[in-house]
Design a protein around this motif. Structure first.
Motif, mmCIF file in Angstrom:
data_model
loop_
_atom_site.group_PDB
_atom_site.id
_atom_site.type_symbol
_atom_site.label_atom_id
_atom_site.label_comp_id
_atom_site.label_asym_id
_atom_site.label_seq_id
_atom_site.Cartn_x
_atom_site.Cartn_y
_atom_site.Cartn_z
ATOM 1 N N GLY A 69 0.783 -1.213 0.000
ATOM 2 C CA GLY A 69 0.000 0.000 0.000
ATOM 3 C C GLY A 69 0.820 1.270 0.000
ATOM 4 O O GLY A 69 0.270 2.356 0.090
ATOM 5 N N ASP A 296 -0.930 1.027 12.328
ATOM 6 C CA ASP A 296 -0.929 0.580 10.940
ATOM 7 C C ASP A 296 -0.693 1.758 10.008
ATOM 8 O O ASP A 296 -0.735 2.909 10.420
ATOM 9 C CB ASP A 296 -2.297 -0.023 10.608
ATOM 10 C CG ASP A 296 -2.503 -1.353 11.292
ATOM 11 O OD1 ASP A 296 -1.639 -2.216 11.137
ATOM 12 O OD2 ASP A 296 -3.517 -1.497 11.998
ATOM 13 N N SER A 299 -4.592 5.456 5.736
ATOM 14 C CA SER A 299 -5.148 5.280 4.403
ATOM 15 C C SER A 299 -4.600 6.342 3.454
ATOM 16 O O SER A 299 -4.585 7.517 3.769
ATOM 17 C CB SER A 299 -6.668 5.400 4.481
ATOM 18 O OG SER A 299 -7.167 5.738 3.218
ATOM 19 N N HIS B 154 -14.104 -7.016 8.744
ATOM 20 C CA HIS B 154 -13.616 -6.110 7.700
ATOM 21 C C HIS B 154 -13.284 -4.734 8.261
ATOM 22 O O HIS B 154 -12.658 -3.929 7.592
ATOM 23 C CB HIS B 154 -14.635 -5.994 6.564
ATOM 24 C CG HIS B 154 -15.845 -5.184 6.908
ATOM 25 N ND1 HIS B 154 -16.993 -5.752 7.388
ATOM 26 C CD2 HIS B 154 -16.064 -3.859 6.866
ATOM 27 C CE1 HIS B 154 -17.875 -4.805 7.620
ATOM 28 N NE2 HIS B 154 -17.352 -3.641 7.315
ATOM 29 N N GLN B 155 -13.723 -4.458 9.477
ATOM 30 C CA GLN B 155 -13.418 -3.154 10.066
ATOM 31 C C GLN B 155 -12.033 -3.124 10.722
ATOM 32 O O GLN B 155 -11.648 -2.113 11.292
ATOM 33 C CB GLN B 155 -14.520 -2.769 11.077
ATOM 34 C CG GLN B 155 -15.838 -2.473 10.383
ATOM 35 C CD GLN B 155 -17.010 -2.424 11.351
ATOM 36 O OE1 GLN B 155 -17.396 -3.440 11.920
ATOM 37 N NE2 GLN B 155 -17.559 -1.239 11.550
ATOM 38 N N PHE B 156 -11.326 -4.246 10.645
ATOM 39 C CA PHE B 156 -9.968 -4.314 11.206
ATOM 40 C C PHE B 156 -8.945 -4.440 10.080
ATOM 41 O O PHE B 156 -9.238 -5.005 9.036
ATOM 42 C CB PHE B 156 -9.839 -5.538 12.121
ATOM 43 C CG PHE B 156 -10.670 -5.454 13.370
ATOM 44 C CD1 PHE B 156 -10.098 -5.039 14.560
ATOM 45 C CD2 PHE B 156 -12.017 -5.781 13.360
ATOM 46 C CE1 PHE B 156 -10.854 -4.962 15.723
ATOM 47 C CE2 PHE B 156 -12.781 -5.696 14.515
ATOM 48 C CZ PHE B 156 -12.199 -5.284 15.695
ATOM 49 N N SER B 157 -7.742 -3.934 10.330
ATOM 50 C CA SER B 157 -6.668 -4.115 9.350
ATOM 51 C C SER B 157 -6.113 -5.531 9.471
ATOM 52 O O SER B 157 -6.437 -6.262 10.410
ATOM 53 C CB SER B 157 -5.565 -3.099 9.612
ATOM 54 O OG SER B 157 -4.921 -3.405 10.833
ATOM 55 N N GLY B 158 -5.247 -5.919 8.537
ATOM 56 C CA GLY B 158 -4.681 -7.270 8.530
ATOM 57 C C GLY B 158 -3.987 -7.623 9.837
ATOM 58 O O GLY B 158 -4.193 -8.691 10.398
ATOM 59 N N ARG B 161 -6.530 -8.017 12.610
ATOM 60 C CA ARG B 161 -7.264 -9.275 12.491
ATOM 61 C C ARG B 161 -6.434 -10.427 13.030
ATOM 62 O O ARG B 161 -6.958 -11.322 13.686
ATOM 63 C CB ARG B 161 -7.588 -9.567 11.026
ATOM 64 C CG ARG B 161 -8.842 -8.903 10.587
ATOM 65 C CD ARG B 161 -9.126 -9.237 9.163
ATOM 66 N NE ARG B 161 -9.551 -8.015 8.519
ATOM 67 C CZ ARG B 161 -9.583 -7.815 7.229
ATOM 68 N NH1 ARG B 161 -9.189 -8.757 6.427
ATOM 69 N NH2 ARG B 161 -10.000 -6.689 6.740
ATOM 70 N N LEU B 186 1.638 -10.645 6.483
ATOM 71 C CA LEU B 186 1.731 -9.295 7.070
ATOM 72 C C LEU B 186 3.016 -8.588 6.647
ATOM 73 O O LEU B 186 4.006 -9.213 6.306
ATOM 74 C CB LEU B 186 1.700 -9.401 8.595
ATOM 75 C CG LEU B 186 0.513 -10.151 9.200
ATOM 76 C CD1 LEU B 186 0.676 -10.259 10.704
ATOM 77 C CD2 LEU B 186 -0.793 -9.473 8.863
ATOM 78 N N ASP B 187 2.983 -7.273 6.709
ATOM 79 C CA ASP B 187 4.186 -6.491 6.438
ATOM 80 C C ASP B 187 5.193 -6.645 7.571
ATOM 81 O O ASP B 187 4.818 -6.978 8.695
ATOM 82 C CB ASP B 187 3.806 -5.017 6.305
ATOM 83 C CG ASP B 187 3.256 -4.724 4.925
ATOM 84 O OD1 ASP B 187 3.850 -5.203 3.962
ATOM 85 O OD2 ASP B 187 2.238 -4.039 4.830
ATOM 86 N N ILE B 190 4.539 -4.907 10.918
ATOM 87 C CA ILE B 190 3.412 -5.524 11.631
ATOM 88 C C ILE B 190 3.842 -6.908 12.140
ATOM 89 O O ILE B 190 3.502 -7.311 13.251
ATOM 90 C CB ILE B 190 2.184 -5.655 10.701
ATOM 91 C CG1 ILE B 190 1.881 -4.328 10.005
ATOM 92 C CG2 ILE B 190 0.980 -6.155 11.468
ATOM 93 C CD1 ILE B 190 1.452 -3.214 10.912
#
Lengths: 344, 337
Positions: A69, A296, A299, B154-158, B161, B186-187, B190
């Motif tokens: 991203g 994180d 966006s 879906h409201q959480f990032s990878g 989650r 994951l990156d 993270i």
């Protein structure tokens, strides 16, 4: 090692090693966010690439690293005009690609090719290996003679380490590493001088990655290729790249020679990124102090005010939260960073 | 430390239309209480399938556990019926998967998904379960936990989650947590967060862990013991330090030599030639022999068994007919002459 293929179409080697082959200036690619069903109106933009500038020298490998991203793949594709940029210029061998179209652009494509990440999705399953590799030749009207063309394709396949006997097979008959070799052969078919390698090894098994990287290095030496190597594997980037650009949220935050950036990272994001890489060495891992950054990636549709990294930065101060965001400044010869902390 | 689990000669095959896939071909090991075992291998090495077999999650058919024993605290898990296994899964042994996007149910709130196990295994009522769920989310570093219980995956990032998955895994205080490539999607930044979290939670919960990965770097800093798998077999096993410093399997060595280093010390990558074997062909001899520059004649015909290495750590095992240490010394001498 056999050099690629017959000499019938041998091109005179253009240009000198080390001169600027590609110059990207203030490149932007914003994808619109639309609302409404019939009358779509634009309500915002994902700023995937937001003002990126760098030069690439002939014969070098420039690494473009960052997390998912961050806009590294979009940068690669926008350079090749697979996406048309929102703003900025891309000068390739002295010509601005952003103003070219149609046949002029197609002619330039002979010089610049791409290797994709996913060797499963990037090869047409209904085409034989031979037709995949020879398609660019047909499009550009090279090797009109069929048997000469086949001979050339066979030589290419052999050069990338595939048995030319497999020319009539289909992609599904090959393993991931072999497919990536087919992708490399296709990219090489037009004898380009510049190749964008978009995460060419991240989909491959560990034992296969080194094979593909070694092949890419050999080909570079042999053919004088210039690579833009897009990756998230920082160890591999250190291995293959001469210089590296670190991207965060659509911008370059640090740029310099690989050795400089890895041994003396200036930007706190680069520092965090490097300290996060796990190393296959238990004694190093035991003594390691990781710099863990919180949270994180924000966006890209709604980047923070001021410095993009300010929301996660461990050393941010008041200036970082104010516009304008920090500019990329040269701190030592060839080593650039965009950070208020480093600048002051 | 007592023995927690004993896997004995586990063999798993899949009977598919394209033929029989010999996924796991005799895996045996013991896992102690509180131990972290890193299982390393490439795709197709059987590392994930062997874990699914332990959890009783192999779809049968097409899969079949041909033979073997998984003794967990004395009970053979492979002999339990579905109902008994349900009481083990999630309570005694929990598992977290690679892809947090597909392993969470998209139409249920994460609160519902975490409390499910708490109610089933620990008999909590709704209020208790929600309170505990919020505590767990807080523990894995999800801010504003009580309010986020009613959010959907879906409201959480990878990364978030994966934290939810870990919270679910830990919810019933399992004795063993199996993590199947939990950070691969994951990156790196993270991944570093998650690894740090797991290390800290392991201490707190005092559980054993099996960490399955293809990344030797991840297990180097995490595992007590390493087990390297190839073609459904264990090729090397031992204390982490020993496996890295005194490598005895040519496959492990090949992996280590083909990895670039962050400090740039690995100037030339030495690649492993060839590709992993087709698992539809029953392995004969040492499955790594065709790619092994140190293979001896015996490697091609006879399957080696795991046994203690010569002149090394007593817990360090290798399955090899060749003597890698001697071969490397000979190589070094030849280079000096």
């Amino acid at each position: 090692m056999s050099s690629v293929a017959p000499t019938t179409q041998e091109k005179p080697k253009k240009g000198k090693m080390g001169e600027t082959i590609l110059s990207v200036k203030n490149l932007k690619k914003h994808f619109p966010i639309t609302a409404g069903f019939i009358l779509q109106r634009e309500v915002g933009a994902v700023k995937a690439v937001d003002g990126v500038s760098f030069d690439v020298k002939r014969g070098e490998t420039l690494g473009l690293v960052g997390e998912s991203g961050c806009g590294k793949s979009t940068t690669g594709r926008t350079i090749l005009q697979l996406y048309r940029p929102t703003a900025g210029t891309v000068e390739f061998e002295g010509r601005d690609l952003t103003t070219l179209k149609g046949n002029d652009l197609r002619q330039m494509r002979k010089e610049m090719q791409i290797i994709f990440q996913d060797p499963f999705a990037s090869l047409n399953p209904r085409m034989t290996v031979g037709s995949i590799v020879s398609e660019p030749l047909q499009i550009h009207g090279l090797y009109p003679n069929k048997s000469e063309r086949q001979e050339y394709v066979e030589a290419l396949l052999e050069r990338v380490g595939l048995n030319p006997y497999f020319i009539n097979r289909y992609p599904h008959e090959f393993s991931g590493g072999q497919r990536q070799r087919i992708g490399i052969a296709r990219a090489l078919a037009l004898r380009p001088s510049f190749i964008v390698a978009d995460e060419p090894i991240s989909a491959l098994d560990v034992s296969i990655q080194a094979q593909v990287v070694n092949l890419m290095e050999e080909l570079q030496e042999e053919l004088g290729l210039t690579y833009l190597f897009i990756a998230h594997d920082l160890s591999m980037v250190r291995h293959i790249c001469d210089r590296v650009a670190v991207m965060y949220l659509g911008k370059i935050v640090e740029l310099g020679s690989t050795r400089e950036v890895y041994d003396n990272p200036l930007h706190p994001y680069t520092q965090a990124l490097l300290s996060a890489v796990p190393e296959p060495d238990p004694s190093k891992e035991a003594n390691r102090r990781r710099l863990i950054i919180k949270g994180d990636l924000p966006s890209p549709a709604n980047p923070p005010a001021g410095c993009n990294f300010s929301t996660r930065c461990p050393v941010s101060f008041d200036l970082c939260y104010q516009d304008p965001d920090p500019e990329l400044i040269e701190h030592s010869p060839g080593h650039w960073a965009a950070c208020h902390r480093v600048a002051y | 430390m007592g023995v927690l689990m004993e896997v004995k000669d586990l063999v798993v095959r899949f009977y598919t239309q394209e033929g029989t896939v010999y996924a796991v071909n005799g895996v045996s090991y013991t896992l102690n209480e509180g131990e972290t075992l890193g299982v390393v291998g490439e795709s197709g090495s059987g590392k994930s399938v062997h874990a699914l077999a332990i959890m009783g999650l192999i779809p049968q058919p097409p899969g079949k556990i041909e033979s073997g024993e998984v003794k967990f605290e004395g009970r053979d898990l492979l002999k339990l019926d579905k109902e008994q296994m349900r009481l083990v899964r999630g309570k005694e042994i929990a598992m977290i998967f690679q892809d947090p996007m597909t392993s969470l149910n998209p139409v249920l709130t994460i609160g519902t998904q975490i409390t499910e196990a708490l109610k089933l295994h620990l008999g909590m009522n709704n209020t208790q379960a929600r309170r505990r769920a919020a505590e767990l989310l807080d523990l894995v570093g999800i801010p504003d936990a009580m309010n986020r219980l009613d959010d959907y995956p879906h409201q959480f990032s990878g990364g978030m989650r994966q934290r939810v998955m870990i919270a679910m895994g830990l919810s019933c205080n399992p004795k063993l947590l199996i993590a199947d490539e939990p950070t691969t999607a994951l990156d790196v930044t993270i991944q570093a967060q998650i690894l740090e979290l797991v290390k800290q939670l392991k201490e707190e919960f005092n559980m054993a862990m099996i960490w399955i990965t293809h990344d030797l770097g991840v297990v180097a800093g995490l595992a007590d013991n390493i087990q390297v798998m190839y073609a459904g077999k264990v090729v090397e096993r031992g204390p982490t330090k020993e496996v890295f410093a005194d490598t005895r399997s040519a496959y492990t060595l090949g992996l280590l030599r083909s990895l670039p280093r962050l400090d740039g010390s690995n100037a030339k990558l030495i690649q492993i030639e060839g590709s992993p074997p087709d698992m539809r062909i029953p392995p004969k001899g040492d499955p790594f022999a065709p790619r092994n520059p140190y293979a001896t004649d015996r490697c091609w015909v006879d399957a080696p068994v795991l046994k203690p290495v010569e002149g090394g750590h007593p817990d360090h095992l290798v399955a090899a007919w060749y003597d890698l240490r001697a071969a490397l010394e000979a190589e070094k001498e030849a280079a000096n002459v």
